[in-house]
Design a protein around this motif. Structure first.
Motif, mmCIF file in Angstrom:
data_model
loop_
_atom_site.group_PDB
_atom_site.id
_atom_site.type_symbol
_atom_site.label_atom_id
_atom_site.label_comp_id
_atom_site.label_asym_id
_atom_site.label_seq_id
_atom_site.Cartn_x
_atom_site.Cartn_y
_atom_site.Cartn_z
ATOM 1 N N MET A 277 -12.932 -57.047 -2.397
ATOM 2 C CA MET A 277 -14.179 -56.302 -2.510
ATOM 3 C C MET A 277 -15.013 -56.461 -1.237
ATOM 4 O O MET A 277 -14.866 -57.435 -0.493
ATOM 5 C CB MET A 277 -14.981 -56.796 -3.717
ATOM 6 N N LYS A 278 -15.906 -55.500 -1.024
ATOM 7 C CA LYS A 278 -16.819 -55.611 0.110
ATOM 8 C C LYS A 278 -17.851 -56.702 -0.138
ATOM 9 O O LYS A 278 -18.318 -57.344 0.795
ATOM 10 C CB LYS A 278 -17.505 -54.264 0.349
ATOM 11 N N GLU A 279 -18.218 -56.878 -1.409
ATOM 12 C CA GLU A 279 -19.131 -57.968 -1.755
ATOM 13 C C GLU A 279 -18.307 -59.244 -1.922
ATOM 14 O O GLU A 279 -17.548 -59.386 -2.882
ATOM 15 C CB GLU A 279 -19.886 -57.667 -3.051
ATOM 16 N N ASP A 280 -18.434 -60.150 -0.981
ATOM 17 C CA ASP A 280 -17.652 -61.388 -0.996
ATOM 18 C C ASP A 280 -18.595 -62.562 -0.751
ATOM 19 O O ASP A 280 -18.670 -63.098 0.357
ATOM 20 C CB ASP A 280 -16.562 -61.324 0.080
ATOM 21 N N PRO A 281 -19.351 -62.975 -1.773
ATOM 22 C CA PRO A 281 -20.365 -64.023 -1.552
ATOM 23 C C PRO A 281 -19.769 -65.364 -1.150
ATOM 24 O O PRO A 281 -20.408 -66.139 -0.444
ATOM 25 C CB PRO A 281 -21.079 -64.111 -2.908
ATOM 26 N N MET A 282 -18.542 -65.664 -1.590
ATOM 27 C CA MET A 282 -17.927 -66.948 -1.255
ATOM 28 C C MET A 282 -17.243 -66.933 0.107
ATOM 29 O O MET A 282 -16.817 -67.982 0.594
ATOM 30 C CB MET A 282 -16.904 -67.324 -2.331
ATOM 31 N N ARG A 285 -12.427 -64.117 0.825
ATOM 32 C CA ARG A 285 -11.563 -62.936 0.678
ATOM 33 C C ARG A 285 -10.776 -62.975 -0.632
ATOM 34 O O ARG A 285 -9.594 -62.658 -0.690
ATOM 35 C CB ARG A 285 -10.616 -62.817 1.878
ATOM 36 N N GLU A 286 -11.453 -63.384 -1.679
ATOM 37 C CA GLU A 286 -10.820 -63.463 -2.991
ATOM 38 C C GLU A 286 -10.577 -62.058 -3.543
ATOM 39 O O GLU A 286 -11.421 -61.172 -3.423
ATOM 40 C CB GLU A 286 -11.712 -64.248 -3.953
ATOM 41 N N THR A 287 -9.415 -61.856 -4.132
ATOM 42 C CA THR A 287 -9.109 -60.569 -4.750
ATOM 43 C C THR A 287 -9.643 -60.535 -6.174
ATOM 44 O O THR A 287 -9.582 -61.527 -6.900
ATOM 45 C CB THR A 287 -7.594 -60.319 -4.768
ATOM 46 N N LYS A 288 -10.161 -59.374 -6.557
ATOM 47 C CA LYS A 288 -10.697 -59.175 -7.900
ATOM 48 C C LYS A 288 -10.176 -57.853 -8.445
ATOM 49 O O LYS A 288 -9.866 -56.931 -7.683
ATOM 50 C CB LYS A 288 -12.232 -59.149 -7.864
ATOM 51 N N PRO A 289 -10.082 -57.730 -9.764
ATOM 52 C CA PRO A 289 -9.634 -56.447 -10.327
ATOM 53 C C PRO A 289 -10.681 -55.369 -10.088
ATOM 54 O O PRO A 289 -11.875 -55.585 -10.307
ATOM 55 C CB PRO A 289 -9.474 -56.756 -11.822
ATOM 56 N N GLY A 290 -10.229 -54.221 -9.623
ATOM 57 C CA GLY A 290 -11.187 -53.171 -9.317
ATOM 58 C C GLY A 290 -10.526 -51.821 -9.148
ATOM 59 O O GLY A 290 -9.314 -51.654 -9.347
ATOM 60 N N TYR A 291 -11.348 -50.852 -8.765
ATOM 61 C CA TYR A 291 -10.908 -49.483 -8.523
ATOM 62 C C TYR A 291 -11.434 -49.035 -7.163
ATOM 63 O O TYR A 291 -12.447 -49.535 -6.678
ATOM 64 C CB TYR A 291 -11.436 -48.536 -9.603
ATOM 65 N N ASN A 292 -10.739 -48.072 -6.583
ATOM 66 C CA ASN A 292 -11.137 -47.496 -5.303
ATOM 67 C C ASN A 292 -11.811 -46.155 -5.585
ATOM 68 O O ASN A 292 -11.153 -45.198 -5.990
ATOM 69 C CB ASN A 292 -9.915 -47.322 -4.405
ATOM 70 N N LEU A 293 -13.115 -46.099 -5.390
ATOM 71 C CA LEU A 293 -13.895 -44.888 -5.657
ATOM 72 C C LEU A 293 -14.017 -44.065 -4.385
ATOM 73 O O LEU A 293 -14.465 -44.571 -3.356
ATOM 74 C CB LEU A 293 -15.284 -45.261 -6.183
ATOM 75 N N GLN A 294 -13.617 -42.803 -4.448
ATOM 76 C CA GLN A 294 -13.733 -41.872 -3.333
ATOM 77 C C GLN A 294 -14.718 -40.771 -3.712
ATOM 78 O O GLN A 294 -14.662 -40.240 -4.828
ATOM 79 C CB GLN A 294 -12.373 -41.249 -3.004
ATOM 80 N N ILE A 295 -15.612 -40.425 -2.790
ATOM 81 C CA ILE A 295 -16.579 -39.363 -3.053
ATOM 82 C C ILE A 295 -16.627 -38.412 -1.866
ATOM 83 O O ILE A 295 -16.317 -38.790 -0.727
ATOM 84 C CB ILE A 295 -17.996 -39.918 -3.331
ATOM 85 N N ALA A 296 -16.995 -37.171 -2.147
ATOM 86 C CA ALA A 296 -17.234 -36.161 -1.118
ATOM 87 C C ALA A 296 -18.687 -35.728 -1.229
ATOM 88 O O ALA A 296 -19.141 -35.342 -2.313
ATOM 89 C CB ALA A 296 -16.301 -34.968 -1.309
ATOM 90 N N THR A 297 -19.426 -35.812 -0.129
ATOM 91 C CA THR A 297 -20.858 -35.522 -0.163
ATOM 92 C C THR A 297 -21.230 -34.492 0.892
ATOM 93 O O THR A 297 -20.514 -34.283 1.881
ATOM 94 C CB THR A 297 -21.687 -36.798 0.079
#
Length: 550
Positions: A277-282, A285-297
């Motif tokens: 994740m981009k948010e990595d307080p520690m 570079r720990e991996t976490k379960p997530g999704y890749n969100l793509q947007i068109a603006t």
């Protein structure tokens, strides 16, 4: 003097004459949802008997307003329907349980409806000249899934232990065939869970047969009963099959189906992939379960979105563009260097017939004086196009040797030209320099197609128009993610499963669009449009348009 306030009075008169302010977000939500045609809102195949289903328009309205108030819990939405006056005005005082709202936003009907809502919203912006034809801006971010952090299942681990299990099964199967418990079978079938169940049934039948035979034997047999020894062995085998091999085989086979080409998944949300994740307080570079969100603006309005389980932006661009409904509105597709690849450039130019404003990974590095003056880079070598050869900074000549085709893991083919240092150079010293430390002739590989796209991107991004458009990317698409994560507090999904999460994110992004549009309308009305109102209507071609009525 104070107002009269007495909560212990015996009579309390309620004022039911409630009107939502003209500039309230609920009015815009109400107008927008009502502008969607009924044939798009309603499902075609619904039950004709029983209790009538909740109207999709009401459900969509209350969810959009709840998201506008940063309320994502089904139970809190239910509370809003009881206590919040604008919400009650939207729902026409209908009451719905949290089950109803949760079931709706996880449904396939909601998914189709949200996608169509983005189409109608984009058409409304286009018809109202809030969309120009110059460029659409694409970017992505990682959203943490609503899954346990340490619920990972890794593909390599599954493959490793599954292979070990298959080896054990093969050894056991050969032993059973040798002792004539089972007949010869296909090894691939034997190593599957269904094949193991067949073997277990045959072992059970053999045990039952031995039980009957043992009953006919005398109680005492010198040296022990061979049939009892065989039965003990088969019972041990059957326990191993039913308690160990079969459950593990089923687990590994199920995991391999869930992977779908991914390297990992979460046990509590099978559609989530472990990614950084981009948010990595520690800062580990720990991996976490997530999704890749793509947007068109465009102009900070989200025109479309997509949710992917692939953590790499490079592989999500083409699938996202294929689902993007408003590609024809724009001439340029703008994204950052994470999307730059030969496959993406070729697809955008040849298939979509658009101009990519997407720098490749080394674009900025190649613009530096150090890179341009580096004599070891083949890009800086002298090239003779007529005779097709290179001369490096040492004077060694590299002539064309052969063609090569490279195919990546996703099936994309790249045509490579291999140049090999000539064995005969103009001097003996150059002949020595033409060899590697191990005595082989030096080689270089040139991808002319990739070089062509790189030169084209350089030319486009170096032009005044290209620089002006690409400069807008920073304040067009990037603030949308900041607004979503900081102001709406969505750094983690609220539902599980890709379709449910996609609906959840879609409702949020549409709410952000309506809030931005509402602020623009309010600002415009306060400055120039007093006593006017904006109304959305449907034309005969089912397009939404916005008209200012005096």
């Amino acid at each position: 003097m104070y107002q009269n306030y007495n909560i212990g009075q015996t009579q309390f008169i309620l004022n039911y004459d409630f009107t939502v302010p003209k500039n309230h977000i609920t009015r815009l939500i109400n107008i927008f949802v009502d502008s969607i045609p009924q044939e798009e809102l309603l499902e075609k195949n619904t039950a004709t008997t029983g209790r009538p289903a909740s109207h999709p328009a009401i459900m969509l309205k209350i969810l959009l307003f709840a998201y506008a108030r940063q309320t994502y819990s089904g139970r809190k939405i239910e509370t809003m329907l009881e206590e919040n006056l604008p919400m009650r005005w939207l729902a026409q005082d209908h009451r719905y349980s949290y089950h109803t709202s949760n079931n709706f936003r996880k449904s396939q009907h909601a998914s189709n409806l949200i996608k169509k809502a983005f189409i109608y919203f984009s058409l409304a912006l286009k018809d109202h000249n809030l969309i120009n034809n110059d460029a659409v801006f694409i970017d992505g971010t990682k959203i943490e899934a609503d899954a346990n952090k340490y619920s990972f299942t890794w593909k390599k681990s599954v493959q490793k232990y599954h292979a070990s299990l298959k080896d054990k099964i093969s050894v056991l199967y050969e032993e059973l065939v040798e002792k004539q418990v089972v007949k010869a079978m296909d090894l691939e079938t034997v190593q599957s869970a269904s094949g193991l169940e067949v073997i277990s049934e045959k072992v059970t039948d053999e045990i039952t047969k031995l039980d009957e035979e043992i009953k006919q034997e005398p109680k005492v047999i010198k040296g022990g009963s061979p049939k009892k020894r065989r039965r003990r062995f088969l019972k041990k085998v059957n326990r191993q099959l039913t308690q160990d091999f079969i459950p593990r085989a089923k687990k590994y086979e199920e995991a391999e189906k869930i992977f779908r080409g991914r390297n990992s998944f979460s046990k509590t949300d099978h559609d989530a992939t472990f990614m950084r994740m981009k948010e990595d307080p520690m800062k580990n570079r720990e991996t976490k379960p997530g999704y890749n969100l793509q947007i068109a603006t465009h102009n900070q309005f989200v025109l479309d979105y997509g949710l992917f389980d692939n953590p790499t932006d490079t592989r999500t661009l083409v699938p996202f563009l294929e689902q993007f409904h408003s590609t024809d509105f724009f001439n340029h597709i703008v994204a950052d260097a994470g999307y730059g690849s030969e496959y993406n450039y070729a697809t955008i130019i040849n298939q979509f017939e658009k101009e990519p404003l997407i720098p490749y990974g080394t674009f900025l590095k190649e613009q530096t004086r150090k890179f341009k003056n580096d004599p070891t880079k083949p890009q800086n070598w002298e090239y003779n196009e007529a005779d097709d050869y290179y001369i490096d900074y040492l004077g060694v000549r590299f002539s064309f040797y052969r063609y090569s085709t490279r195919k990546d893991a996703y099936g994309f083919k790249r045509d490579i030209k291999i140049y090999k240092a000539d064995k005969v150079q103009v001097s003996a010293e150059l002949e020595n320099l033409a060899k590697t430390p191990k005595g082989r002739q030096r080689q270089i590989q040139v991808n002319q197609t990739w070089n062509y796209y790189k030169e084209r991107i350089k030319e486009t991004l170096s032009s005044e128009e290209g620089q002006a458009i690409y400069r807008r990317r920073k304040y067009d698409v990037e603030p949308v993610f900041g607004h979503m994560k900081r102001d709406f507090g969505v750094r983690r999904t609220h539902l599980r499963g890709q379709r449910s999460v996609e609906n959840d994110i879609g409702l949020l992004l549409m709410t952000m669009n309506l809030e931005k549009l509402g602020k623009m309308v309010t600002k415009l009305g306060l400055n120039n449009l007093k006593n006017r109102k904006i109304r959305l209507q449907i034309l005969d071609n089912l397009k939404i348009w916005s008209r200012i009525i005096f």
